[in-house]
Every structure is written in structure tokens, then in C-alpha cells.
Design a protein around this motif. Structure first.
Motif, mmCIF file in Angstrom:
data_model
loop_
_atom_site.group_PDB
_atom_site.id
_atom_site.type_symbol
_atom_site.label_atom_id
_atom_site.label_comp_id
_atom_site.label_asym_id
_atom_site.label_seq_id
_atom_site.Cartn_x
_atom_site.Cartn_y
_atom_site.Cartn_z
ATOM 1 N N LEU A 87 47.631 47.365 49.148
ATOM 2 C CA LEU A 87 48.156 46.052 48.421
ATOM 3 C C LEU A 87 46.497 45.593 47.894
ATOM 4 C CD1 LEU A 87 50.441 43.614 50.183
ATOM 5 C CD2 LEU A 87 51.044 44.958 48.507
ATOM 6 N N ASP A 88 46.557 46.046 46.845
ATOM 7 C CA ASP A 88 44.855 44.939 46.434
ATOM 8 C C ASP A 88 45.745 43.684 46.136
ATOM 9 O OD1 ASP A 88 43.129 44.407 44.688
ATOM 10 O OD2 ASP A 88 43.653 45.673 43.344
ATOM 11 N N MET A 89 45.263 42.448 46.891
ATOM 12 C CA MET A 89 45.382 41.130 46.289
ATOM 13 C C MET A 89 43.955 40.691 45.595
ATOM 14 S SD MET A 89 48.124 40.617 48.209
ATOM 15 C CE MET A 89 48.208 39.178 48.100
ATOM 16 N N THR A 90 44.588 39.941 44.837
ATOM 17 C CA THR A 90 43.064 40.275 43.653
ATOM 18 C C THR A 90 43.653 38.317 43.612
ATOM 19 O OG1 THR A 90 43.580 41.853 43.017
ATOM 20 C CG2 THR A 90 42.561 40.714 41.416
ATOM 21 N N ARG A 91 42.602 37.913 42.631
ATOM 22 C CA ARG A 91 42.484 36.446 42.722
ATOM 23 C C ARG A 91 42.013 36.763 40.885
ATOM 24 N NH1 ARG A 91 37.936 33.328 46.713
ATOM 25 N NH2 ARG A 91 36.942 35.601 46.300
ATOM 26 N N ARG A 92 43.573 36.496 40.597
ATOM 27 C CA ARG A 92 43.565 37.489 38.347
ATOM 28 C C ARG A 92 42.250 36.384 37.932
ATOM 29 N NH1 ARG A 92 44.906 41.720 37.660
ATOM 30 N NH2 ARG A 92 47.272 41.655 38.569
ATOM 31 N N ASP A 93 42.646 34.938 38.457
ATOM 32 C CA ASP A 93 42.610 33.529 36.864
ATOM 33 C C ASP A 93 40.542 34.291 37.102
ATOM 34 O OD1 ASP A 93 41.914 32.470 40.173
ATOM 35 O OD2 ASP A 93 42.491 30.751 39.740
ATOM 36 N N LEU A 94 39.961 34.240 38.497
ATOM 37 C CA LEU A 94 39.109 34.388 38.439
ATOM 38 C C LEU A 94 38.145 36.452 38.100
ATOM 39 C CD1 LEU A 94 37.467 33.216 42.015
ATOM 40 C CD2 LEU A 94 38.035 32.000 40.026
ATOM 41 N N GLN A 95 38.875 36.744 38.455
ATOM 42 C CA GLN A 95 38.944 38.286 37.669
ATOM 43 C C GLN A 95 38.658 38.177 36.163
ATOM 44 O OE1 GLN A 95 42.103 40.778 37.402
ATOM 45 N NE2 GLN A 95 41.192 42.382 37.070
ATOM 46 N N ILE A 96 39.778 37.453 35.533
ATOM 47 C CA ILE A 96 39.383 37.399 33.859
ATOM 48 C C ILE A 96 38.957 36.457 32.977
ATOM 49 C CG2 ILE A 96 41.285 35.977 31.920
ATOM 50 C CD1 ILE A 96 44.107 37.461 33.886
ATOM 51 N N ALA A 97 38.283 35.280 34.424
ATOM 52 C CA ALA A 97 37.679 34.338 33.593
ATOM 53 C C ALA A 97 35.719 35.300 34.155
ATOM 54 C CB ALA A 97 37.279 33.462 34.393
ATOM 55 N N SER A 98 35.834 36.413 34.274
ATOM 56 C CA SER A 98 34.702 37.685 34.711
ATOM 57 C C SER A 98 34.815 38.268 33.412
ATOM 58 C CB SER A 98 34.508 38.398 35.969
ATOM 59 O OG SER A 98 33.765 37.334 37.479
ATOM 60 N N ARG A 99 36.452 38.827 32.873
ATOM 61 C CA ARG A 99 36.010 39.754 31.784
ATOM 62 C C ARG A 99 35.390 39.292 31.170
ATOM 63 N NH1 ARG A 99 42.017 41.573 31.783
ATOM 64 N NH2 ARG A 99 42.448 39.390 30.792
ATOM 65 N N ASN A 100 36.436 37.954 30.733
ATOM 66 C CA ASN A 100 36.033 37.385 29.237
ATOM 67 C C ASN A 100 34.971 37.213 29.052
ATOM 68 O OD1 ASN A 100 38.897 37.320 29.259
ATOM 69 N ND2 ASN A 100 38.967 35.296 29.838
ATOM 70 N N VAL A 101 33.321 37.234 29.748
ATOM 71 C CA VAL A 101 32.473 37.100 30.086
ATOM 72 C C VAL A 101 31.332 38.260 30.153
ATOM 73 C CG1 VAL A 101 32.145 34.351 30.125
ATOM 74 C CG2 VAL A 101 32.046 36.154 32.000
ATOM 75 N N LYS A 102 32.110 39.658 30.308
ATOM 76 C CA LYS A 102 32.215 40.273 30.410
ATOM 77 C C LYS A 102 31.034 40.446 31.750
ATOM 78 C CE LYS A 102 32.316 41.867 25.375
ATOM 79 N NZ LYS A 102 31.265 42.285 24.251
ATOM 80 N N ARG A 103 31.760 40.121 33.186
ATOM 81 C CA ARG A 103 30.511 39.935 34.249
ATOM 82 C C ARG A 103 31.095 40.688 34.828
ATOM 83 N NH1 ARG A 103 28.833 33.397 34.266
ATOM 84 N NH2 ARG A 103 27.237 34.016 32.689
#
Length: 231
Positions: A110-126
Motif C-alpha cells: 500500500l502506497d498511502m498518500t497525503r493527496r492534498d499535499l501531493q497535489i499542492a506540491s505538484r501544482n507549484v512544480k515542487r
């Protein structure tokens, strides 16, 4: 013997079916968007040119059957069911054939993921670190030796509180296991103890405290995780 200023990190390991000794984990690599339907549900077109990766630290390793407290800093904690590949040989700048030969065992993860933080980082290319490298977020079942399991059309599935959430087959992996190992070996000296989470099918979604996750891949030991209250 070397003296240390404080206790050295403990070895993280996973059981292997039929073995009394456990498999010690060296590094954790993860393949992103390796099922077409999952890439689509995340808002991306399928990239068939080459796999891409992120990693987790050893603090992410957690055995099946554990309770994981709901992690801090998120309000959108997601499950991702995956096939795990455990290497038993060295590969550097290898071929797909050499990659296949280096596989020691397979398991469920299982790859458990803080999706909101992943998306927030992705949106600012971090980097995705806060979203993906979560303590206890790499849940592992006991491994099955490669001599007893061949990746084919096996079902991969996940349930939350007994309700089906993910249901697919391993043949839908975009980048197959030997190809992933060969590609990754162009950038790292892969060696025994390295594990690779190969990507999740569609159907990812959130869990909350009190939820129970179960899942499996036909022919491999199943996996389970309880989500506990936040600490």
C-alpha cells in the motif's frame, strides 16, 4: 566496533514465505501513474515513453495488519494498492532480461498518500515528499519468491470496510517489471534489498480514522491496514 552518539536506525525487513530469515530493505522506489486508467483519473495523459519515480524513506515501512494513525498535515489521506518487486541481484545499466533475473520476490503493498499535499506540491512544480514520504505509508505483505509467482493477468484489488474500491489486473501495467528495473538501473546501482512499488490501478480514494483497508493480488499474501485516530 564503532561507537555511535545515539542508537543507530533499526533494520526494516519483511517476511518471505517459506523462509525463517526476513528480507532486509535497503531502498524504496515507486513508479508513478503506471496504469492508464489511474493516470486518467488523476488528470493526466498516459506516458508510455518511460516510467518516472519517487521514493520513500525506511520510516515508511509498516507490516500488514498494523494500525496507522491518521497522519498530520492532511485532510485527504488516500490508499493505493500495488505490486511490490523485491530485488535479489545487482543491476546497473542492465537490460530487461537482466532486470527480470534480478527479481527475488513479489508482494502486495500500500502506497498511502497525503493527496492534498501531493497535489499542492505538484501544482507549484515542487517535489512530492510531503505527500508521498509519510511515516508508515509503505505497508507490505509477506513476500513470495519469484520462482513461485510469475506476473501475468492476476487480479489486483482493494476494499475499504469490505466495499470494493480498486479492481484491475497486472497485465494493464504500462511499464512492465523487467522494463522498470532496466530503466531504473540506468540511474542507480540496484542491489539486493531494493524494492519497487510498481504503480496503482484506478479507484484511489480517501480513508478516515476507523476505516479498515484490505487488498490482495491473486497468488500473493494479502494485505490489511487499519486507520487509527490522529496522534
Amino acid at each position: 566496533m564503532t561507537d555511535y552518539l545515539f542508537a543507530a536506525p533499526e533494520v526494516r525487513s519483511v517476511p518471505v514465505e517459506g523462509e525463517s530469515a526476513e528480507y532486509p530493505i535497503h531502498r524504496i522506489f515507486c513508479v508513478g501513474r503506471n496504469y492508464a486508467a489511474h493516470a486518467e483519473e488523476m488528470g493526466f495523459e498516459v506516458d508510455r515513453e518511460a516510467p518516472f519515480y519517487f521514493s520513500k524513506q525506511l520510516h515508511a515501512v509498516l507490516p500488514t495488519g498494523s494500525t496507522l494513525p491518521y497522519p498530520p498535515g492532511t485532510e485527504d489521506f488516500h490508499y493505493e494498492m500495488e505490486l511490490v518487486v523485491a530485488l535479489g541481484g545487482e543491476v546497473f545499466k542492465g537490460t530487461a532480461e537482466q532486470g527480470a533475473a534480478a527479481v527475488y520476490a513479489y508482494g502486495c503493498g500500500l502506497d498511502m498518500t497525503r493527496r492534498d499535499l501531493q497535489i499542492a506540491s505538484r501544482n507549484v512544480k515542487r517535489p512530492w515528499m510531503l505527500g508521498k514520504d509519510v511515516e508508515g505509508s509503505c505497508v507490505l505483505s509477506p513476500m513470495t519468491k519469484a520462482s513461485e509467482f510469475a506476473v501475468g493477468e492476476q487480479r489486483i484489488h482493494l476494499e475499504v470496510n469490505g466495499v470494493s474500491r480498486q479492481d484491475s489486473t497486472l497485465d494493464l501495467l504500462i511499464h512492465k517489471v523487467p522494463e522498470v528495473i532496466a530503466h531504473l538501473s540506468k540511474f542507480y546501482h540496484l542491489r539486493p534489498g531494493d524494492i519497487i512499488l510498481t504503480g496503482t490501478p484506478e479507484g484511489v480514494g480517501p480513508v478516515v480514522a476507523g476505516d479498515r483497508i484490505t487488498g490482495g493480488i491473486d497468488g500473493l499474501a494479502p494485505i490489511a491496514l487499519d486507520i487509527g485516530p490522529a496522534e
